[in-house]
Design a protein around this motif. Structure first.
Motif, short mmCIF file in Angstrom:
data_model
loop_
_atom_site.label_atom_id
_atom_site.label_comp_id
_atom_site.label_asym_id
_atom_site.label_seq_id
_atom_site.Cartn_x
_atom_site.Cartn_y
_atom_site.Cartn_z
N TYR A 198 -20.20 8.52 60.91
CA TYR A 198 -19.68 9.92 61.36
C TYR A 198 -19.05 9.43 62.51
O TYR A 198 -17.91 10.26 62.95
CB TYR A 198 -20.87 10.89 61.54
CG TYR A 198 -21.72 10.42 62.56
CD1 TYR A 198 -22.78 9.77 62.40
CD2 TYR A 198 -21.61 11.12 63.67
CE1 TYR A 198 -23.73 9.61 63.58
CE2 TYR A 198 -22.50 11.27 64.73
CZ TYR A 198 -23.52 10.42 64.76
OH TYR A 198 -24.27 9.88 65.87
N ARG A 199 -19.44 8.61 63.48
CA ARG A 199 -19.04 8.27 64.68
C ARG A 199 -17.65 7.71 64.72
O ARG A 199 -16.96 7.98 65.78
CB ARG A 199 -20.00 7.65 65.71
CG ARG A 199 -21.13 8.41 66.24
CD ARG A 199 -21.79 7.45 66.95
NE ARG A 199 -22.54 8.16 67.99
CZ ARG A 199 -23.83 7.75 68.57
NH1 ARG A 199 -24.25 6.55 68.59
NH2 ARG A 199 -24.44 8.39 69.58
N ARG B 101 -25.42 27.35 59.01
CA ARG B 101 -24.24 27.60 59.71
C ARG B 101 -23.16 26.48 59.92
O ARG B 101 -22.10 26.44 60.60
CB ARG B 101 -24.57 28.03 61.36
CG ARG B 101 -25.57 28.87 61.42
CD ARG B 101 -26.45 29.16 62.35
NE ARG B 101 -26.95 30.46 62.30
CZ ARG B 101 -28.32 30.61 61.69
NH1 ARG B 101 -28.61 29.70 60.85
NH2 ARG B 101 -28.80 31.67 61.48
N GLY B 102 -23.54 25.46 59.01
CA GLY B 102 -22.58 24.48 59.26
C GLY B 102 -23.06 22.84 59.24
O GLY B 102 -24.41 22.83 59.09
N THR B 103 -22.18 22.08 59.39
CA THR B 103 -22.72 20.64 59.21
C THR B 103 -23.67 20.25 60.45
O THR B 103 -23.59 20.58 61.72
CB THR B 103 -21.48 19.58 59.41
OG1 THR B 103 -20.55 20.41 58.55
CG2 THR B 103 -22.02 18.32 58.98
N LEU B 104 -24.80 19.58 59.97
CA LEU B 104 -26.04 19.33 61.06
C LEU B 104 -25.99 17.83 60.87
O LEU B 104 -26.38 17.28 59.61
CB LEU B 104 -26.99 19.92 60.66
CG LEU B 104 -28.37 19.66 61.52
CD1 LEU B 104 -28.18 19.93 63.03
CD2 LEU B 104 -29.63 20.49 61.18
N ILE B 105 -26.16 17.22 62.25
CA ILE B 105 -26.19 15.61 62.07
C ILE B 105 -27.32 15.35 62.97
O ILE B 105 -27.48 15.73 64.21
CB ILE B 105 -24.84 15.22 62.80
CG1 ILE B 105 -23.67 15.41 61.89
CG2 ILE B 105 -25.15 13.40 62.64
CD1 ILE B 105 -22.17 15.03 62.34
N HIS B 106 -28.29 14.63 62.42
CA HIS B 106 -29.25 13.97 63.12
C HIS B 106 -28.97 12.49 63.05
O HIS B 106 -28.98 11.91 62.05
CB HIS B 106 -30.69 14.24 62.78
CG HIS B 106 -31.22 15.73 62.99
ND1 HIS B 106 -32.53 15.87 63.45
CD2 HIS B 106 -30.46 16.78 62.92
CE1 HIS B 106 -32.56 17.00 63.71
NE2 HIS B 106 -31.51 17.73 63.48
N HIS B 107 -29.32 11.70 64.25
CA HIS B 107 -29.04 10.14 64.28
C HIS B 107 -30.24 9.64 65.04
O HIS B 107 -30.27 10.08 66.28
CB HIS B 107 -27.76 10.01 64.64
CG HIS B 107 -27.24 8.53 64.80
ND1 HIS B 107 -25.87 8.01 65.48
CD2 HIS B 107 -27.76 7.22 64.49
CE1 HIS B 107 -26.25 6.81 65.38
NE2 HIS B 107 -27.33 6.24 64.88
N TYR B 108 -30.83 8.73 64.65
CA TYR B 108 -31.94 8.08 65.39
C TYR B 108 -32.00 6.57 65.32
O TYR B 108 -31.62 5.95 64.42
CB TYR B 108 -33.34 8.53 64.97
CG TYR B 108 -33.54 10.25 64.63
CD1 TYR B 108 -33.78 10.67 65.90
CD2 TYR B 108 -33.33 10.62 63.46
CE1 TYR B 108 -34.08 12.05 65.98
CE2 TYR B 108 -33.61 11.97 63.48
CZ TYR B 108 -33.80 12.79 64.66
OH TYR B 108 -34.06 13.99 64.60
N GLU B 109 -32.51 6.14 66.52
CA GLU B 109 -32.81 4.48 66.42
C GLU B 109 -34.26 4.66 66.68
O GLU B 109 -34.64 5.21 67.56
CB GLU B 109 -31.74 3.97 67.45
CG GLU B 109 -30.49 3.69 67.04
CD GLU B 109 -29.42 3.19 68.15
OE1 GLU B 109 -28.31 3.09 67.76
OE2 GLU B 109 -30.03 2.49 69.24
#
Lengths: 154, 487
Positions: free
Chosen positions: B273-274, B390-398
């Motif tokens: 996504y980035r 409500r829309g697109t939700l992005i979770h990103h973890y390291e």
């Protein structure tokens, strides 16, 4: 079987003194485990009050709303709540009076209702419960446990 | 880079109107409007007034705690955070493909959340404006007014909400602070008895959802001209879609269209996504301004949520919602609809879709299977994307070798809509406020535009006494000139 007394405890466990509501519910669940098991008391918890909580009041004799408060005198205040329309009816975070009002309009006359407002100070994300709030919690729990035994009075 | 009405030339010489907090949206937001002596509008901004520090809250925690902890970020859509975090951490535990039971239990939880959230928004937050008009007396323009004049609608809204919450309780284990979804799958199935109990109430939920599409459509048709132009803002559209381009709110690939509907990118793996989405900051708001990187911040902003999703997908994979989507597209002659108030119809189409999906899932024996968790080679990072109400939700973890989260990046649904919401209220201010003395009714027009996006500005803090509802008009010297309090 619907328990005659329901506690609606609200707050976010990870926001400092906002945890007072959920912690109250946890402490009372332990202190009054027999009442809970026997169906005399039900403890419900949520982040905030919303319209569907009006349905949780159906068939009850008494409801006690429990929340952290920046306005209540320390350690807590305890007072009757009457059904009343207010501005919070337009939000997700409804007041106890507004929840009672929705109940009255959708279900019928609401049960006897009380608000136990426990004094809190800080509400930042990730903060633990403050020392002052912890003391207020102890006193509020003791008060409620006693009230369940001898009766509710403001 | 600055948008029209984003920044006034000499703000200190202008009269400032503050709407704080915006009501019937989630959390704490503030709108400021700067007017000159002739009441011409020079600047309009939607601010987020609290820095929430979500990422910092998560960093340093063991990864397996995260799907539970993130629910405390937001008291409004905790289930969406619960599932998005789980999806990201599936990849960390090597579960690239979930078991059938886990996938379907999670989908049921997610569509239950969609149903209850959409019902609450339409029936109790938005319908007072739509049923009574933006200028209706404030004492009527709330849920109590709806109950008084349309008791069946208000009751349906409460019961739809309750049904969605019951689905969440069954799938997540508890009404709040659920633990049902874990990295790699779920920790409980849905029993036959639980399915039967939910199925018993499903027919009326389905019928009410069908009715809701009609109500939303009829309300829009009754005020077509006003609704089509209100807060109109052209923008790109973003959402995930299923692998075949169908509406899928739980999983899929990223797709973006331009304002005319042409595909900007498609089939983008959420893990990347980035490469497509960038974020901008402005000094006056704690909320970031995401944009499509290739287009830049000025042309790259986009809408997310129901209006984007219903138009971004090629079809809806349930029959009645698809029928409603086709009718929605036909009414605009196939042109992309950008009217914020069309969000309401799109939202109800999605609610009907959610009801259909829930019915299908409850009849599926996979929900009651025993194979709950998948595993695979451990990875150091994962991205989980879903379509929250409500829309697109992005979770990103390291995650490091000690199982602790070392990096967390969240882009929540409302953040994506930040620029579009700002543009919508500027359009409303131009049309309705410019040159006029602001009244509570006129200021409510600004809020109507914001509410259409169903933003969640929530911090989940709501302690008694912390939610004043007041509109202040403040002079350039900071003196309050007028105060309009809501009933």
């Amino acid at each position: 079987v619907t328990a005659p007394v329901v506690v609606l405890a609200v707050g976010n466990p990870s926001r400092g003194d906002d945890a007072l509501g959920p912690l109250f519910a946890a402490r009372v669940a332990s202190a009054l485990a027999e009442d809970v098991a026997a169906g005399r008391l039900e403890l419900l918890e949520d982040f905030q009050l919303s319209i569907e909580h009006a349905l949780d009041l159906a068939g009850r004799e008494r409801v006690v709303f429990v929340d952290a408060s920046v306005a209540a005198p320390a350690p807590f205040s305890f007072a009757r709540v009457l059904a009343e329309r207010d501005a919070s009816a337009t939000t997700h975070a409804m007041s106890p009076a507004a929840v009672l009002d929705v109940h009255r309009r959708i279900v019928g006359e609401p049960p006897e209702a009380w608000l136990l407002a426990i004094r809190g100070e800080r509400f930042e994300l990730g903060e633990p419960l403050g020392a002052g709030a912890a003391e207020h919690l102890e006193r509020a729990v003791a008060f409620f446990v006693e009230a369940m035994r001898v009766g509710f009075e403001a | 880079m600055s948008f029209d009405l984003e920044k006034a030339q000499e703000p200190d010489k202008l009269r400032r109107i503050v709407i704080e907090p915006v009501s019937r949206v989630e959390g704490h937001g503030k709108v400021t409007i700067l007017l000159d002596a002739e009441r011409r509008v020079h600047q309009v901004r939607l601010h987020i007034v609290e820095f929430r520090g979500f990422e910092r809250f998560i960093q340093g925690r063991p990864y397996w705690e995260v799907p539970v902890m993130v629910q405390r970020l937001c008291g409004i859509c905790p289930v969406s955070h619960h599932l998005a975090a789980s999806k990201a951490l599936d990849l960390v535990v090597g579960a690239k493909r979930l078991t059938r039971t886990a996938e379907k239990v999670r989908r049921l939880m997610h569509y239950g959340q969609i149903l209850q959230s959409h019902a609450l928004h339409f029936y109790h937050l938005a319908s007072p404006d739509l049923l009574f008009g933006f200028d209706a007396p404030v004492e009527k323009r709330n849920v109590v007014g709806v109950i008084a004049e349309h008791p069946e609608l208000a009751t349906q809204g409460v019961l739809l909400r309750k049904y969605g919450q019951e689905i969440i309780r069954v799938t997540a284990g508890k009404r709040v602070h659920g633990t049902g979804s874990i990295p790699g799958g779920v920790n409980k199935n849905v029993s036959r008895a639980e399915r039967d109990a939910l199925l018993a109430d499903w027919p009326k939920i389905f019928e009410w959802s069908r009715g809701a599409v009609r109500v939303a459509t009829d309300l829009h048709a009754a005020h077509q001209e006003q609704f089509d132009g209100f807060g109109y803002v052209r923008s790109n559209l973003l959402s995930i879609v299923g692998k075949d381009g169908e509406l899928d709110l739980y999983d899929g690939v990223l797709r973006a269209r331009d304002a005319d509907g042409a595909i900007l990118f498609d089939g983008v793996d959420p893990q990347t996504y980035r490469a497509q989405l960038k974020e901008n900051v402005r000094s006056w708001s704690y909320m970031k301004f995401p944009f499509i990187g290739a287009l830049g911040p000025e042309k790259g902003f986009y809408k997310v949520g129901p209006l984007a999703r219903v138009q971004n997908c090629d079809r809806i994979p349930t029959p009645l919602a698809e029928e409603a989507r086709q009718a929605f597209v036909a009414r605009s002659g196939g042109k992309i609809v950008h009217a914020p108030l069309a969000y309401h119809t799109a939202r109800m189409i999605e609610m009907l879709h959610a009801a259909e999906v829930i019915g299908d899932l409850l009849r599926d024996d996979d929900l009651s299977g025993d194979d709950l968790v998948a595993k695979g080679p451990r990875a150091i990072q994962g991205v989980g994307i879903l379509e929250a109400p409500r829309g697109t939700l992005i979770h990103h973890y390291e995650v490091d070798s000690q199982d602790l989260v070392t990096m967390c990046n969240l882009i929540v649904s409302t953040t994506h809509n930040n620029q579009a919401m700002n543009e919508a209220i500027r359009e409303v201010a131009r049309t309705y406020l410019d040159g006029k003395e602001p009244t509570e009714g006129l200021l409510n027009h600004v809020e109507v535009a914001i509410r259409a996006f169903d933003p969640c500005l929530s911090c989940a803090t709501h302690a008694l006494g912390k939610m004043p509802l007041v509109v202040e008009i403040v002079g350039a010297d900071g003196v309050v000139l007028e105060e309009i309090a809501r009933a």
